[in-house]
Write a protein that holds these residues in place. Structure first.
Motif, PDB file in Angstrom:
ATOM      1  N   ASN A 139       5.317  13.330   8.400  1.00 22.23           N
ATOM      2  CA  ASN A 139       4.719  11.997   8.483  1.00 22.23           C
ATOM      3  C   ASN A 139       4.908  11.392   9.877  1.00 22.23           C
ATOM      4  O   ASN A 139       3.984  10.786  10.443  1.00 22.23           O
ATOM      5  CB  ASN A 139       5.332  11.075   7.431  1.00 22.23           C
ATOM      6  N   LYS A 191      -4.067  13.931   2.901  1.00 22.46           N
ATOM      7  CA  LYS A 191      -3.722  12.541   2.604  1.00 22.46           C
ATOM      8  C   LYS A 191      -2.711  11.996   3.611  1.00 22.46           C
ATOM      9  O   LYS A 191      -2.708  10.807   3.925  1.00 22.46           O
ATOM     10  CB  LYS A 191      -3.161  12.426   1.184  1.00 22.46           C
ATOM     11  N   SER A 192      -1.840  12.853   4.113  1.00 22.86           N
ATOM     12  CA  SER A 192      -0.879  12.432   5.126  1.00 22.86           C
ATOM     13  C   SER A 192      -1.594  12.090   6.426  1.00 22.86           C
ATOM     14  O   SER A 192      -1.251  11.115   7.108  1.00 22.86           O
ATOM     15  CB  SER A 192       0.155  13.537   5.359  1.00 22.86           C
ATOM     16  N   SER A 240      -3.313   8.738   5.810  1.00 21.86           N
ATOM     17  CA  SER A 240      -2.368   7.623   5.699  1.00 21.86           C
ATOM     18  C   SER A 240      -1.812   7.216   7.055  1.00 21.86           C
ATOM     19  O   SER A 240      -1.754   6.033   7.391  1.00 21.86           O
ATOM     20  CB  SER A 240      -1.213   8.001   4.765  1.00 21.86           C
ATOM     21  N   PHE A 241      -1.398   8.215   7.848  1.00 20.19           N
ATOM     22  CA  PHE A 241      -0.741   7.909   9.116  1.00 20.19           C
ATOM     23  C   PHE A 241      -1.690   7.972  10.306  1.00 20.19           C
ATOM     24  O   PHE A 241      -1.421   7.359  11.335  1.00 20.19           O
ATOM     25  CB  PHE A 241       0.445   8.854   9.329  1.00 20.19           C
ATOM     26  N   ASN A 253       8.568   3.222   6.884  1.00 14.95           N
ATOM     27  CA  ASN A 253       8.083   3.857   5.660  1.00 14.95           C
ATOM     28  C   ASN A 253       9.081   4.852   5.097  1.00 14.95           C
ATOM     29  O   ASN A 253       9.088   5.117   3.894  1.00 14.95           O
ATOM     30  CB  ASN A 253       6.752   4.559   5.918  1.00 14.95           C
ATOM     31  N   MET A 308      -4.889   4.939   8.476  1.00 15.17           N
ATOM     32  CA  MET A 308      -4.461   3.660   7.921  1.00 15.17           C
ATOM     33  C   MET A 308      -3.403   2.964   8.767  1.00 15.17           C
ATOM     34  O   MET A 308      -3.404   1.733   8.883  1.00 15.17           O
ATOM     35  CB  MET A 308      -3.928   3.863   6.501  1.00 15.17           C
ATOM     36  N   LEU A 354       1.578   4.310  -2.749  1.00 12.20           N
ATOM     37  CA  LEU A 354       1.350   5.715  -2.409  1.00 12.20           C
ATOM     38  C   LEU A 354       2.611   6.553  -2.618  1.00 12.20           C
ATOM     39  O   LEU A 354       2.550   7.677  -3.116  1.00 12.20           O
ATOM     40  CB  LEU A 354       0.887   5.837  -0.952  1.00 12.20           C
ATOM     41  N   ASN A 355       3.754   5.997  -2.231  1.00  7.59           N
ATOM     42  CA  ASN A 355       5.011   6.754  -2.314  1.00  7.59           C
ATOM     43  C   ASN A 355       5.447   7.044  -3.737  1.00  7.59           C
ATOM     44  O   ASN A 355       6.014   8.112  -4.018  1.00  7.59           O
ATOM     45  CB  ASN A 355       6.125   5.995  -1.577  1.00  7.59           C
ATOM     46  N   THR A 384       0.821  -1.212   0.000  1.00  3.31           N
ATOM     47  CA  THR A 384       0.000   0.000   0.000  1.00  3.31           C
ATOM     48  C   THR A 384       0.853   1.259   0.000  1.00  3.31           C
ATOM     49  O   THR A 384       0.645   2.171  -0.820  1.00  3.31           O
ATOM     50  CB  THR A 384      -0.934   0.028   1.225  1.00  3.31           C
ATOM     51  N   PHE A 385       1.832   1.317   0.884  1.00  2.00           N
ATOM     52  CA  PHE A 385       2.617   2.547   1.008  1.00  2.00           C
ATOM     53  C   PHE A 385       3.637   2.696  -0.115  1.00  2.00           C
ATOM     54  O   PHE A 385       3.987   3.829  -0.474  1.00  2.00           O
ATOM     55  CB  PHE A 385       3.284   2.607   2.383  1.00  2.00           C
ATOM     56  N   GLU A 425       9.848   5.289   1.315  1.00  2.00           N
ATOM     57  CA  GLU A 425       9.553   6.535   0.607  1.00  2.00           C
ATOM     58  C   GLU A 425      10.802   7.218   0.081  1.00  2.00           C
ATOM     59  O   GLU A 425      10.749   7.891  -0.960  1.00  2.00           O
ATOM     60  CB  GLU A 425       8.793   7.485   1.531  1.00  2.00           C
TER      61      GLU A 425
END
Length: 216
Positions: free
Chosen positions: A56, A132-133, A136-137, A162, A140, A22-23, A18-19, A166
């Motif tokens: 993040n 979105k950050s 995500s954190f 992550n 999720m 996203l990254n 998933t990440f 990233e």
């Protein structure tokens, strides 16, 4: 050893997939890094990446402390932060467009590079204003950390992990920006790089402005 055995391998695999997706998907952070690398080179852009990672980790800490749920419950407060971040990114984009215009008229020398501290701060502010950050954190990350004892530590471990996921993505985009900058051998091409940098920053502002705290 006991701590690492508390991770669910299926959830960890899901986290990685998933990440990683996203990254590597171009978003505000990618556009910000590209814009910074165009103007400042890949070396200084590491400070910009660090700002993204710092924001993040901040949201990961809030999630681990149970504060992310409170933040998600009051989206109006975060909307204020978001629009301040959007305005700041547009201000930075304006600076790049202005430099391009003056350079094309032969009125300005090469645009002065930003300091590492400024790059860190602007990226931290940008990512901190990115809904979105938060999702995500804040929303999720707890899912992939699983349940039971030590969930807060597992969340932080995943957030740190992550960075390793990233960093290659942001480094790749920073490298592309730096390679593009090397073609700027004339005033006209230099102005074009400033336009690209401004467009990237404006694009990041647009993407943040269209994002909300509502999960899709």
């Amino acid at each position: 050893m006991e701590f690492w055995s508390s991770f669910d391998s299926t959830l960890v695999f899901g986290f990685i997939v998933t990440f990683m997706a996203l990254n590597f998907t171009p978003g505000p952070a990618v556009l910000k890094v590209v814009g910074d690398s165009l103007s400042n080179g890949i070396g200084k852009t590491h400070a910009s990446m660090a700002g993204v990672f710092g924001a993040n980790l901040m949201y990961a800490l809030l999630a681990a402390g149970g504060m992310s749920a409170l933040l998600l419950s009051f989206p109006v407060l975060f909307e204020t932060v978001k629009w301040i971040g959007v305005a700041y990114l547009l201000y930075l984009a304006y600076g790049s467009f202005k430099a391009a215009f003056t350079s094309s008229l032969g009125k300005a020398k090469k645009q002065k590079q930003a300091s590492a501290m400024r790059l860190f701060f602007t990226s931290f502010a940008m990512q901190g204003a990115n809904p979105k950050s938060v999702l995500s954190f804040g929303a999720m990350l707890p899912v992939f950390a699983g349940e039971g004892d030590g969930v807060a530590l597992r969340m932080m471990a995943l957030a740190v992990f992550n960075i390793a996921l990233e960093y290659p993505a942001l480094l790749f985009y920073a490298y592309l920006g730096t390679r593009a900058h090397k073609f700027a051998v004339s005033a006209r091409s230099g102005a074009a790089m400033d336009v690209f940098a401004g467009t990237a920053l404006a694009g990041a502002a647009y993407m943040i402005s269209k994002s909300t705290l509502k999960a899709n």
